[in-house]
Design an enzyme around this catalytic site. Structure first.
Site, PDB file in Angstrom:
ATOM      1  N   THR A   1       0.848  -1.209   0.000  1.00  0.00           N
ATOM      2  CA  THR A   1       0.000   0.000   0.000  1.00  0.00           C
ATOM      3  C   THR A   1       0.876   1.248   0.000  1.00  0.00           C
ATOM      4  O   THR A   1       0.607   2.214  -0.720  1.00  0.00           O
ATOM      5  CB  THR A   1      -0.918   0.019   1.244  1.00  0.00           C
TER       6      THR A   1
ATOM      7  N   TRP B   1       2.519   1.690  -3.375  1.00  0.00           N
ATOM      8  CA  TRP B   1       1.555   2.101  -4.400  1.00  0.00           C
ATOM      9  C   TRP B   1       1.505   3.632  -4.495  1.00  0.00           C
ATOM     10  O   TRP B   1       1.345   4.189  -5.573  1.00  0.00           O
ATOM     11  CB  TRP B   1       0.155   1.562  -4.052  1.00  0.00           C
ATOM     12  N   HIS B   2       1.694   4.290  -3.346  1.00  0.00           N
ATOM     13  CA  HIS B   2       1.600   5.754  -3.326  1.00  0.00           C
ATOM     14  C   HIS B   2       2.841   6.434  -3.894  1.00  0.00           C
ATOM     15  O   HIS B   2       2.799   7.628  -4.204  1.00  0.00           O
ATOM     16  CB  HIS B   2       1.344   6.258  -1.898  1.00  0.00           C
ATOM     17  N   GLY B   3       3.928   5.717  -3.999  1.00  0.00           N
ATOM     18  CA  GLY B   3       5.129   6.334  -4.557  1.00  0.00           C
ATOM     19  C   GLY B   3       6.313   5.408  -4.420  1.00  0.00           C
ATOM     20  O   GLY B   3       6.400   4.641  -3.450  1.00  0.00           O
TER      21      GLY B   3
END
Lengths: 374, 473
Positions: free
Chosen positions: B322, B325-327
């Site tokens: 997770t 996924w954001h960076g």
């Protein structure tokens, strides 16, 4: 059916607004400049294949559409009003309002900027005019009188003064805070008002040992209404316009300014700037605005004394008040000319035994951010 | 092109809406096909405008997924033994662009650092929205493999699902199953247009009038050298609120646009800052992403129906992913793992104890933990995390600068804090509970929303700070 129409009204109204905005913009001719913001507005980009594929066409188009949106200034005023009065922000893009003036937050003292400035002027003194009597006069930012008393953050002026006093080498230093107050500056602009700084001119002339101090009673005040300074444009708040006043006496009227970059000549007050569509700042009537190198000669001079001034834009309105005391004043703006080549263009030794005096005249914001000096 | 820009608002959106509404007047199959065609062309143009070259990449991925979907369906129908391996292959193929474009630099940098080698970095620009559309495509393939949906035999409809511009670049993550029916049949009406526009304008206002202004505060903090603890805590609050209003504003705009075009997108945020535990926070924050990882990663790994040790492992894997996924950077991985650890501890150690504490105290503890998490999220790499966190507990308590900015942004903080709770909705409900109040709301709504639209335009025209925070996603 009535209920339905009410239910649909949000969608219809918003789509009408969006479509109306689009049509309005398409039908409105593009503007070249925004006078209030004092900048050129983006124009429609060319749709070349390379620009489209790199995405620069899209970025430029978005920028163009934003710049040319109809009623731009009204929208900017609406935003500024909301910013100040609804969100109760203390400043809008760094511009604050206090005591009837617009000021600009300058941030903290940048000691490395001050050190760079000292190195710059000390080096110039040593290499170009070691024989000249040299002076450093520092003009306080309008913030000095407005910021701290009204609860706005400001730089540490005392530290700046002591750094400058201790750091100059063979240069006499003074700051001008005791000669000025907030109302000596335009309410909507960064600069000081010429009609309010005759005492500054007189004090500097006396300090530098000049002769023929002007008799201000013989000077005439010429008023031009409708001046909106740079802070007005940036704040985008409704503020009343001001008057630009320029003082004329015999010397100021007869003096000739040679603009060395363009090899053109004007008077010390360049009223053509008022009608020049490329000029966005009425303050440019003083010495024609920003210029790298200028030489002012005074045919009515009563002596052969010369002065060389390293200056910023504050000097533009002050120098015409000092020309009466000199036969020639050379003006150098290090933001536009590299100090390494000055020797090629400026005679620092003067004529015969008349070694020119040198004055560094800068406001605190330039000293704090002096890396722009070349 | 971002939703909160003049080009989108005053050119793209009205043109697409007018053409779409015009073709919507045609009934029957032709009407639907034309509506889909308009939306597909608009979506491809929208993506081309932002990513002219990467449009080909997206079309390539769509083409591959379309083919893989047909083959997978065939293998399912024939109960072939190749189904499993082919499914795994199709998931891997879908993930390749994401890994190459988003994580290659990060992974190579890590290898270079660990093994002291000098493998050159590809330095590829990240295609906008790739994380969102990759996850949407994966939901299609996985649900197809699980028999939850039927294969899409029309490439244009699959392309429309993947590229649908309202949710393409900033979510919410819409699963294929959620719009399967609407791709074939959906209602377009002025009632939906109004409802969608209302949601869109509210989202736009959240983004432009609150998130962007909080972002302005964050820029001031980052540029300040004076700092101080008060300033650092204000920054932590500003970053948290900015991310919430920006992201939930974008989700509102996407949901509103979906509604205008006849789609029903899932909700993505439900007042996350009123939570009293981290578990509850993630039930309210970016719900479509949390649900995606839960259904497609966590549960298939066994979820909590495994040994405690493996359960903890599952949680850390899911939250590590997770975060990434954001960076593609260490701070994002740490951010995810931070939540993984907190959730594990809540479930295994202090969850019961937490429940015994007064609600206010639980809320305060949770909010502090969330603010710290967003400081990790917002940091520039690992070194930035230390700087951001150290500032919370060191230096001067209060500086003149921090007091000035507290005074300056105080009203905005108050509006944002209240707006992040159900209080405005509760007030609206109260007003509407009387007949007069209801009438007043009905009459005032279009005026207020049009006013908000004009105000947002004013903020955008003035060239205010308008960042796009999802360029790393």
């Amino acid at each position: 059916m009535k209920k339905k129409w009410i239910e649909w009204s949000t969608g219809i109204l918003c789509v009408a607004l969006l479509t109306g905005g689009m049509i309005w913009q398409i039908l409105t001719p593009d503007e070249a400049i925004s006078k209030a913001e004092r900048r050129k507005l983006d124009q429609m980009p060319k749709a070349a294949a390379e620009a489209v594929l790199s995405g620069s066409f899209m970025t430029d188009t978005e920028s163009w559409l934003q710049d040319q949106f109809p009623m731009r200034q009204s929208f900017r005023q609406l935003k500024a009003w909301t910013w100040y009065h609804v969100l109760q922000m203390q400043d809008n893009q760094g511009i604050y309002l206090a005591d009837g003036h617009a000021g600009k937050l300058t941030g903290e003292l940048n000691e490395s900027g001050v050190t760079y400035f000292l190195n710059k002027i000390n080096t110039l003194k040593t290499t170009l005019f070691p024989q000249s009597d040299t002076y450093l006069a520092v003009i306080p930012s309008k913030n000095y009188y407005l910021a701290a008393p009204n609860g706005y953050p400001d730089m540490d002026y005392e530290t700046m003064w002591s750094m400058l006093e201790e750091g100059v080498n063979g240069i006499e230093f003074r700051e001008l805070t005791n000669l000025l107050e907030a109302d000596d500056y335009y309410r909507t602009d960064i600069h000081w008002r010429q009609e309010a700084i005759t005492d500054v001119a007189e004090s500097l002339l006396t300090w530098m040992g000049a002769e023929n101090i002007p008799d201000w009673s013989s000077y005439e005040e010429n008023r031009i209404p409708g001046f909106y300074g740079s802070y007005y444009g940036q704040a985008a708040l409704p503020m009343e316009g001001e008057e630009i006043v320029y003082l004329t006496g015999t010397a100021a009227e007869q003096a000739v300014v040679l603009h060395m970059e363009t090899n053109t000549k004007t008077g010390v007050y360049d009223l053509a700037k008022l009608t020049d569509p490329r000029s966005v700042d009425m303050y440019d009537i003083y010495l024609s605005g920003a210029d790298a190198l200028q030489v002012i000669t005074n045919p009515a001079a009563k002596n052969r004394k010369e002065l060389i001034v390293f200056r910023d834009s504050f000097g533009s309105s002050l120098i015409p008040l000092m020309i009466e005391s000199y036969s020639k004043i050379t003006l150098i703006d290090l933001r536009y000319v590299n100090s390494a080549v000055l020797g090629q263009y400026v005679n620092f030794k003067g004529m015969g035994r008349n070694v020119p005096d040198v004055l560094f005249l800068y406001n605190t914001e330039i000293i704090n951010d002096s890396f722009i000096l070349k | 092109m971002v939703f909160s820009g003049i080009t989108f608002l005053y050119y793209f959106l009205p043109v697409v809406l007018i053409v779409y509404l015009a073709v919507s007047m045609l009934r029957g199959r032709v009407g639907l096909e034309l509506r889909n065609a308009v939306l597909l062309l608009a979506s491809l143009f929208f993506y081309f405008w932002g990513e002219p070259v990467y449009l080909l990449l997206m079309l390539g991925v769509i083409g591959a997924v379309y083919g893989m979907g047909l083959i997978l369906d065939r293998l399912i129908q024939t109960e072939s033994r190749l189904r499993g391996p082919f499914f795994a292959l199709s998931v891997a193929v879908t993930l390749i662009p994401l890994i190459v474009f988003k994580y290659a630099d990060f992974l190579i940098r890590a290898v270079n650092s660990w093994f002291g080698v000098q493998v050159p970095l590809p330095g590829l620009a990240l295609p906008v929205g790739i994380s969102f559309y990759t996850f949407q495509i994966l939901s299609y393939l996985i649900d197809l493999n699980w028999g939850r949906i039927r294969v899409q035999k029309r490439p244009d409809r699959l392309a429309l699902y993947v590229s649908l511009f309202p949710q393409l670049i900033a979510g919410p993550i819409v699963r294929y199953a959620e719009v399967e029916k609407e791709l074939k049949e959906r209602e377009t009406s002025l009632t939906r247009l109004s409802a969608g526009m209302e949601r869109f304008v509210i989202g736009l206002a959240k983004k432009v009038l609150i998130a962007n202004v909080l972002g302005d505060f964050c820029s001031v903090y980052r540029g300040s050298t004076e700092g101080g603890m008060l300033f650092a805590w204000l920054y932590a609050a500003a970053v948290s609120l900015q991310l919430y209003f920006d992201f939930s504003g974008y989700s509102d705009m996407a949901i509103g646009l979906g509604t205008m075009f006849g789609f029903t997108f899932p909700e993505n945020f439900r007042y996350p800052f009123i939570c009293r535990s981290i578990t509850e926070f993630w039930r309210r924050w970016h719900m479509t992403l949390g649900g995606w990882f839960r259904d497609y990663v966590y549960i298939p790994m066994g979820g909590n129906r495994v040994s405690k040790l493996r359960w903890m492992g599952n949680l850390l894997v899911v939250w590590g992913l997770t975060g990434l996924w954001h960076g593609a950077d260490w701070n994002f991985l740490l951010w995810g793992l931070y939540f993984g650890v907190l959730l594990t501890c809540e479930k295994l150690f202090w969850g019961k104890l937490l429940e015994k504490l007064p609600s206010v105290l639980r809320w305060m503890i949770t909010i502090v933990l969330i603010m710290v998490s967003f400081l990790i999220f917002d940091s520039e790499g690992i070194s930035g995390i230390g700087t951001n966190l150290k500032a919370l507990v060191s230096g001067k308590a209060v500086t003149a600068e921090s007091l000035y900015y507290l005074r300056s942004y105080g009203v905005l903080f108050a509006i944002a804090a209240a707006g992040a709770t159900p209080v405005p909705a509760w007030c609206m409900k109260k007003i509407r509970s009387s007949a007069i109040g209801e009438q007043l709301v009905i009459l005032a709504r279009p005026v207020v929303l049009a006013g908000l639209l004009i105000l947002c335009t004013a903020f955008l025209v003035d060239g205010s700070f308008n960042p796009f925070l999802y360029f790393r996603f």
